[in-house]
Design a protein around this motif. Structure first.
Motif, PDB file in Angstrom:
ATOM      1  N   VAL A   1       0.873  -0.989  -0.140  1.00 29.93           N
ATOM      2  CA  VAL A   1      -0.020   0.212  -0.037  1.00 29.93           C
ATOM      3  C   VAL A   1       0.947   1.394   0.083  1.00 29.93           C
ATOM      4  CG1 VAL A   1      -1.722   1.365   1.176  1.00 29.93           C
ATOM      5  CG2 VAL A   1      -1.630  -1.113   1.248  1.00 29.93           C
TER       6      VAL A   1
ATOM      7  N   VAL B   1       0.064  -1.239 -11.158  1.00 25.99           N
ATOM      8  CA  VAL B   1      -0.476  -2.349 -10.069  1.00 25.99           C
ATOM      9  C   VAL B   1      -0.448  -3.791 -10.718  1.00 25.99           C
ATOM     10  CG1 VAL B   1      -2.570  -3.062  -8.936  1.00 25.99           C
ATOM     11  CG2 VAL B   1      -1.991  -0.848  -8.926  1.00 25.99           C
TER      12      VAL B   1
ATOM     13  N   SER C   1      -1.112  -8.476  -2.571  1.00 26.74           N
ATOM     14  CA  SER C   1      -2.194  -7.801  -2.965  1.00 26.74           C
ATOM     15  C   SER C   1      -1.838  -6.094  -2.853  1.00 26.74           C
ATOM     16  CB  SER C   1      -3.216  -7.804  -1.941  1.00 26.74           C
ATOM     17  OG  SER C   1      -3.854  -9.160  -2.154  1.00 26.74           O
TER      18      SER C   1
ATOM     19  N   LEU D   1      -2.460  -1.915  -3.605  1.00 26.80           N
ATOM     20  CA  LEU D   1      -3.007  -0.575  -3.796  1.00 26.80           C
ATOM     21  C   LEU D   1      -2.330   0.339  -3.630  1.00 26.80           C
ATOM     22  CD1 LEU D   1      -6.764   0.214  -2.267  1.00 26.80           C
ATOM     23  CD2 LEU D   1      -4.624   1.748  -1.970  1.00 26.80           C
TER      24      LEU D   1
ATOM     25  N   CYS E   1      -6.835   6.054  -7.560  1.00 22.48           N
ATOM     26  CA  CYS E   1      -6.672   4.813  -6.744  1.00 22.48           C
ATOM     27  C   CYS E   1      -6.741   3.577  -7.735  1.00 22.48           C
ATOM     28  CB  CYS E   1      -7.906   4.803  -5.485  1.00 22.48           C
ATOM     29  SG  CYS E   1      -8.027   3.106  -4.682  1.00 22.48           S
TER      30      CYS E   1
ATOM     31  N   CYS F   1      -6.018  -0.830  -7.448  1.00 22.54           N
ATOM     32  CA  CYS F   1      -5.741  -2.179  -6.478  1.00 22.54           C
ATOM     33  C   CYS F   1      -5.811  -3.369  -7.227  1.00 22.54           C
ATOM     34  CB  CYS F   1      -6.434  -2.019  -5.275  1.00 22.54           C
ATOM     35  SG  CYS F   1      -8.249  -2.084  -5.232  1.00 22.54           S
ATOM     36  N   GLN F   2      -5.393  -4.340  -6.879  1.00 18.68           N
ATOM     37  CA  GLN F   2      -5.552  -5.586  -7.438  1.00 18.68           C
ATOM     38  C   GLN F   2      -5.395  -6.681  -6.200  1.00 18.68           C
ATOM     39  OE1 GLN F   2      -3.568  -6.707 -11.234  1.00 18.68           O
ATOM     40  NE2 GLN F   2      -3.609  -8.822 -10.612  1.00 18.68           N
TER      41      GLN F   2
ATOM     42  N   ALA G   1     -10.974  -6.734  -4.748  1.00 15.84           N
ATOM     43  CA  ALA G   1     -10.517  -5.577  -5.185  1.00 15.84           C
ATOM     44  C   ALA G   1     -11.684  -4.412  -5.085  1.00 15.84           C
ATOM     45  CB  ALA G   1      -9.788  -5.839  -6.456  1.00 15.84           C
TER      46      ALA G   1
ATOM     47  N   TRP H   1     -12.409  -3.459  -1.771  1.00 16.55           N
ATOM     48  CA  TRP H   1     -11.142  -2.610  -1.071  1.00 16.55           C
ATOM     49  C   TRP H   1     -11.116  -1.112  -1.622  1.00 16.55           C
ATOM     50  CZ3 TRP H   1      -5.459  -4.398  -2.110  1.00 16.55           C
ATOM     51  CH2 TRP H   1      -4.543  -3.791  -1.039  1.00 16.55           C
ATOM     52  N   ALA H   2     -11.049  -1.164  -3.115  1.00 14.10           N
ATOM     53  CA  ALA H   2     -11.163   0.081  -3.601  1.00 14.10           C
ATOM     54  C   ALA H   2     -12.336   1.142  -2.929  1.00 14.10           C
ATOM     55  CB  ALA H   2     -11.370  -0.031  -5.115  1.00 14.10           C
TER      56      ALA H   2
ATOM     57  N   GLN I   1     -10.821   0.144  -9.634  1.00 12.01           N
ATOM     58  CA  GLN I   1     -10.179   1.490  -9.548  1.00 12.01           C
ATOM     59  C   GLN I   1     -10.897   2.711  -9.185  1.00 12.01           C
ATOM     60  OE1 GLN I   1      -9.738   2.582 -13.713  1.00 12.01           O
ATOM     61  NE2 GLN I   1     -10.154   0.652 -14.314  1.00 12.01           N
TER      62      GLN I   1
ATOM     63  N   ALA J   1      -6.687   2.043   3.991  1.00 10.87           N
ATOM     64  CA  ALA J   1      -6.571   1.052   2.938  1.00 10.87           C
ATOM     65  C   ALA J   1      -5.582  -0.160   3.698  1.00 10.87           C
ATOM     66  CB  ALA J   1      -5.627   1.248   1.816  1.00 10.87           C
TER      67      ALA J   1
END
Length: 900
Positions: free
Chosen positions: A800, A815, A826, A828, A840, A842-843, A854, A857-858, A877, A892
């Motif tokens: 992160v 990412v 993982s 972000l 933003c 993330c994967q 994901a 999370w986003a 995203q 995050a």
């Protein structure tokens, strides 16, 4: 006895209404006479009968593509070409104005509109979308019911030898709602000709009252039917001939008014007549069709088809291929949709709509229904009706406001003028202009007398008051009335002796040889006043330049594309000109440029323009002479560029093949130089084989060329910038945006069309190259940032962090590259932008799912920043805004740790 006859008549009325019309075979011959002659002899017998026995003039078949009649898609009846006579708008100088009794065989298409046979084609053996209509006409009361019925009976029974016992007739039974009495006159005529009362039937307006359209001339009709059964069992009646007696006019409010002049309009299908005379049960079995099945290219009665056979063949083949491709796609879509339906499900209306002419694929809706019917599937007709209503409402919202209808002389006003003996307007003064030595034009004035005044609603009045909008009918005028594609003149008039009071004239239009001037009266004006007319010189001169330019453009197209290029229509005003022409394919930029160069050459040579009125007959056999399939006055005005008219009309000179020579009533320049320049600023295909060109002239054309050159320089500069390469993603994105703005500018600017097409092709290639360069730079940038982040973070289950990135797409690439190199991690990343905005991306590692996704999370991080997120379980995203990046990073990390 009377009661039994009435009962029999009622049964026969029902029989006519449900008659199958050649549906099945009969063992009884259709006629007891010897076999009839071939179809060509049947057609010839009809024409010869009316010409030789009854003094009718034979006129050629009109083109099936209507000219100057937007109410029709195709010519669907023999009377179409005579509509100006029925409406009272025929030019009194034209050949048609002299028609009294005429006959012809007209090729017709009935595939839509008010008179549509498409639904019946294929369901019986007597209907066709394309057929020939034999007809005879009497105009202005030349003859009426008695003569029309007698001629028809004489031809059918004496010339063609049809047994009288096989013929039935019907007449109009009246319409109490419309205040129309039964047509007992026609009934009595048939009885007097020997038709038994049992075979003379009456029907209401649906069967025996013919109307040209929603408004216009109409009247009762009488039909002649042939009994296929021949007295064996119930009658099987098929209509042969319809005789229409035009004696009413359907007004805009739906009411009926008597016509000032009565007309006869008859029509008989040649195919049905030939089937009867040749003893065939199907029209397709006659010699009209059987030879066509193996030699269709030989349809000699119509030489224009032979002349254009190659073009017709190409169009038919192209349309057939396109239709079959659409049909195959439709079948695949239907089959795919059916696989998703249950046994009792109806076919979705949305899918059927997308297949139809109103949707994307362009298949007739009844064909879609037939395809479903073959598969035993029911269509959701309720849903389809709803979609049709929604489409109609949308179209109504998108429709342009209806322009206010100008003043117009209807058939009653024209009839009253003719009854009073008012002569047509002398409009020859519109040609009274000259060219001064300095190159300017001088337009003469015209003195005239007010013959009639009309209010806005068309009421004839003796005078009009101050501020009143009115129509003026004068004995002569120098105003050009809108016709032949040229816009009307505008200007003003003054009363003689009171020149300080101007009456503005907004337009002039021709109505049956009378020219109506639309004006606003600043003071009282009355019948008998002497007035002086002044045209708007700048307006007229601009129209003259555009009209001469239209002729040059038409000629240049033929020079460039070949003699098969024919004008289909045109319109011009002071701003621009429009020309519709037949073309095999869309014009290439090279062809457009060549056409412009040809016109420019003729303009630069400043050729004289010759105009002269000549007998129409002199123009009939001139090679290369351009004329539309229209009715021309006699004498007709000929416009020739660079060659005197007498020389141009000499067939031996071939001059009309080398320059522009056209039949035209418009006003033109006296020398081509005043056109200045011509630029084609637009082209598009109206339909298969027809291209519409838009063009401007003079100073406008010069400005268009200058703008085109400026845009070409900008495109050149963009090409050089792209060739030099971009240092970073930001610079590459700026270049891509600049190219996008250039595409929009080139697409919408008034500039040469050939240049627009070339520049757009170049710009789209540049856009592709720019996008490729951006992707490469982004990948390189992402790879660099990936390495930096991997060096910063020891391998573990979570990364992160923040990173600088110009766009969300770059951030997503970083990412993804991180996760490729660290599959169990993982990731972000947040990227701060200007004005506090944060990107933003993330994967989530495969092993962390399904509890950790994901998208969630986003969403948790972006919600913390007051933004939004989107994506999938693997990659997501989003965006938000914050000045406290550390708090966002903490959110995050905390969310990820709670899910891992």
């Amino acid at each position: 006895m009377a009661a039994s006859l009435a009962a029999a008549a009622r049964r026969l009325r029902r029989a006519i209404r449900r008659s199958p019309a050649w549906r099945g075979p009969s063992h009884r011959p259709l006629s007891s006479e010897p076999p009839a002659a071939k179809a060509s002899a049947v057609r010839a017998a009809f024409l010869n009968f009316f010409r030789d026995r009854h003094g009718h003039r034979l006129v050629p078949s009109a083109s099936v593509r209507p000219r100057g009649d937007p109410s029709l898609l195709f010519v669907n009846a023999g009377m179409n070409q005579f509509k100006p006579i029925f409406l009272g708008t025929v030019d009194p100088r034209s050949e048609m104005a002299g028609f009294r009794r005429v006959a012809n065989s007209q090729k017709c298409v009935r595939a839509g509109g008010r008179h549509n046979d498409l639904e019946d084609v294929g369901r019986d053996l007597s209907h066709h979308t394309f057929f020939e209509m034999l007809g005879n006409w009497a105009f202005g009361g030349e003859y009426f019911k008695e003569e029309a019925c007698s001629m028809a009976w004489e031809l059918l029974t004496q010339v063609y030898g049809i047994p009288t016992e096989r013929l039935w007739v019907s007449y109009f039974d009246g319409d109490p709602k419309a205040g129309l009495e039964p047509d007992l006159e026609t009934r009595d005529i048939w009885l007097s000709l020997g038709v038994p009362a049992t075979r003379v039937l009456s029907f209401g307006p649906q069967e025996n009252f013919w109307e040209m359209g929603n408004t216009g001339p109409c009247g009762p009709c009488t039909e002649i039917h042939y009994d296929l059964a021949g007295g064996v069992g119930a009658p099987q009646l098929v209509e042969l001939w319809n005789l229409v007696f035009m004696q009413h006019n359907r007004e805009a409010d739906g009411s009926l008014q008597p016509l000032p002049q009565w007309h006869v309009d008859t029509g008989m299908g040649l195919e049905r007549l030939v089937a009867v005379l040749q003893g065939k049960h199907s029209t397709y079995d006659t010699d009209l069709f059987s030879p066509l099945l193996h030699a269709i290219q030989q349809g000699d009665a119509y030489p224009e088809l032979q002349r254009n056979s190659a073009q017709i063949s190409n169009l038919v083949l192209e349309d057939e291929a396109a239709f079959l491709a659409s049909l195959e796609r439709g079948r695949r879509i239907i089959d795919r949709t059916l696989r998703t339906l249950g046994p009792s499900d109806m076919f979705p209306a949305e899918v059927a709509w997308s297949l139809s002419l109103s949707g994307d694929l362009g298949l007739p809706l009844d064909m879609v229904e037939l395809m479903l019917e073959e598969k035993g599937v029911q269509l959701d007709s309720t849903g389809l009706e709803r979609l049709a209503q929604e489409a109609a409402q949308h179209q109504a919202r998108q429709a342009k406001p209806v322009q206010k209808q100008g003043l117009w002389l209807d058939v009653h006003a024209l009839g009253e003028l003719q009854r009073q003996g008012v002569p047509p307007t002398d409009s020859s003064p519109k040609y009274n202009y000259s060219l001064r030595p300095n190159g300017s034009y001088e337009f003469g004035t015209c003195e005239a007398q007010v013959l009639q005044l009309y209010t806005e609603d068309g009421t004839a009045v003796a005078s009009v008051g101050k501020g009143q909008r009115c129509g003026l009918l004068l004995d002569r005028t120098n105003f050009y009335a809108e016709q032949g594609g040229q816009a009307s003149d505008r200007g003003y008039l003054v009363r003689v002796g009171q020149e300080d009071v101007l009456f503005p004239v907004a337009r002039a239009q021709v109505c049956g040889g009378f020219i109506l001037h639309e004006a606003v009266a600043p003071e009282c004006l009355q019948i008998g006043d002497q007035v002086q007319l002044h045209v708007d010189k700048a307006w007229r001169l601009a129209c003259m330049a555009k009209h001469t330019a239209t002729h040059l453009l038409n000629w240049a197209l033929r020079q460039t594309l070949g003699p098969g290029t024919e004008q289909q229509g045109s319109h011009l005003n002071p701003e621009q000109l429009r020309l519709d022409v037949t073309t095999q394919t869309a014009l290439t930029p090279e062809q457009l440029r060549a056409v412009e160069n040809t016109v420019q050459e003729a303009v630069q040579q400043d050729k004289p323009v010759y105009m002269e009125e000549v007998p129409l007959a002199l123009t009939a056999q001139v090679p290369g002479l351009r004329c539309l399939d229209e009715v021309y006055p006699d004498p007709v005005r000929v416009v020739s560029v660079g060659v005197p008219v007498a020389h141009a009309l000499d067939p031996a000179s071939q001059a009309a093949l080398q320059t522009s020579v056209e039949l035209c009533c418009g006003t033109h320049l006296l020398r081509t130089g005043a056109v200045g320049d011509l630029v084609i600023i637009g082209d598009r295909q109206l339909s298969k084989g027809t291209t519409r060109l838009l063009a401007i002239t003079g100073e406008q054309a010069q400005q268009a060329r200058e703008l085109g050159q400026n845009l070409a320089q900008e495109v050149k500069a963009a090409t050089e910038r792209l060739s030099q390469g971009s240092r970073d993603v930001a610079e590459a994105l700026r270049l891509s945006k600049d190219i996008g703005r250039l595409i929009e500018a080139v697409d919408t600017s008034v500039m040469p069309q050939w240049q627009r097409r070339e520049l757009l092709a170049t710009l789209k290639m540049l856009q592709r190259r720019a996008n490729t360069a951006i992707r490469k730079l982004q990948m390189g940038q992402a790879a660099k940032k990936t390495q930096e982040l991997l060096e910063r973070h020891s391998k573990g289950p979570l990364i992160v962090d923040t990173v600088s990135a110009e766009s969300l797409s770059v951030l997503v690439k970083v990412v993804r590259q991180l996760c490729e190199q660290a599959p169990s991690t993982s990731v972000l990343l947040l990227s701060p932008q200007s004005m506090g905005k944060v990107l933003c991306a993330c994967q989530v590692a495969q092993g962390a799912m399904p509890t950790f996704t994901a998208e969630s999370w986003a969403l948790a991080v972006c919600s913390h920043m007051g933004g939004k997120a989107w994506g999938s379980r693997v990659v997501a995203q989003g965006t938000g805004s914050t000045t406290d990046l550390e708090a966002a990073l903490s959110t995050a990390r905390a969310y990820a740790l709670s899910q891992l």
